[in-house]
Motif scaffolding. Structure first.
Motif, mmCIF file in Angstrom:
data_model
loop_
_atom_site.group_PDB
_atom_site.id
_atom_site.type_symbol
_atom_site.label_atom_id
_atom_site.label_comp_id
_atom_site.label_asym_id
_atom_site.label_seq_id
_atom_site.Cartn_x
_atom_site.Cartn_y
_atom_site.Cartn_z
ATOM 1 N N GLU A 76 0.801 -1.233 0.000
ATOM 2 C CA GLU A 76 0.000 0.000 0.000
ATOM 3 C C GLU A 76 0.832 1.281 0.000
ATOM 4 N N ARG A 77 2.074 1.187 -0.457
ATOM 5 C CA ARG A 77 2.913 2.364 -0.683
ATOM 6 C C ARG A 77 3.190 2.422 -2.168
ATOM 7 N N PHE A 78 3.202 3.631 -2.713
ATOM 8 C CA PHE A 78 3.341 3.805 -4.150
ATOM 9 C C PHE A 78 4.674 4.467 -4.482
ATOM 10 N N TYR A 79 5.303 3.971 -5.540
ATOM 11 C CA TYR A 79 6.629 4.426 -5.930
ATOM 12 C C TYR A 79 6.616 4.821 -7.398
#
Length: 128
Positions: A76-79
């Motif tokens: 649930e982290r975007f890069y």
């Protein structure tokens, strides 16, 4: 298919190559791009065989970078990564091309290259 972008600026920083336990390798670099009063510092990365195209450039060189934007999600982290696949010294006598060749990892868009190669020279075209 990823869209291709290109920009010119000054090479400000070259990071060391990072190699991971899986065998994956990448090298990052920063290009300063003029943007009015506040220049932008953009960090790009080269992966796998594209790392070698950074061998011929030095901090302070004017460069042109061809890249695409890659995004991913993990827990649930975007890069977002700016994935460089071609590097050319800008200015001078035509510049040196540091494209690392045509491998399966090369994301060159040949139709885009053909479009720019066939554009007429508009350097003496006065807009008024």
């Amino acid at each position: 298919m990823a869209q291709t972008f290109e920009l010119e600026g000054t090479l400000k920083h070259l990071f060391d190559t990072q190699t991971f336990a899986s065998g994956f390798a990448k090298r990052e670099f920063v290009v300063e791009v003029p943007d009015g009063k506040y220049p932008q510092m953009l960090k790009f990365e080269c992966v796998k065989d594209k790392i070698s195209m950074l061998d011929g450039v030095s901090v302070g060189d004017a460069v042109k970078v061809a890249f695409d934007i890659r995004g991913s999600e993990y827990k649930e982290r975007f890069y977002v990564n700016l994935n460089a696949w071609k590097l050319t010294k800008a200015g001078g006598s035509g510049g040196d091309d540091y494209d690392s060749g045509s491998s399966s990892g090369n994301r060159r868009n040949s139709s885009l290259d053909a479009q720019f190669d066939n554009e007429p020279d508009m350097s003496d075209d006065i807009p008024f």
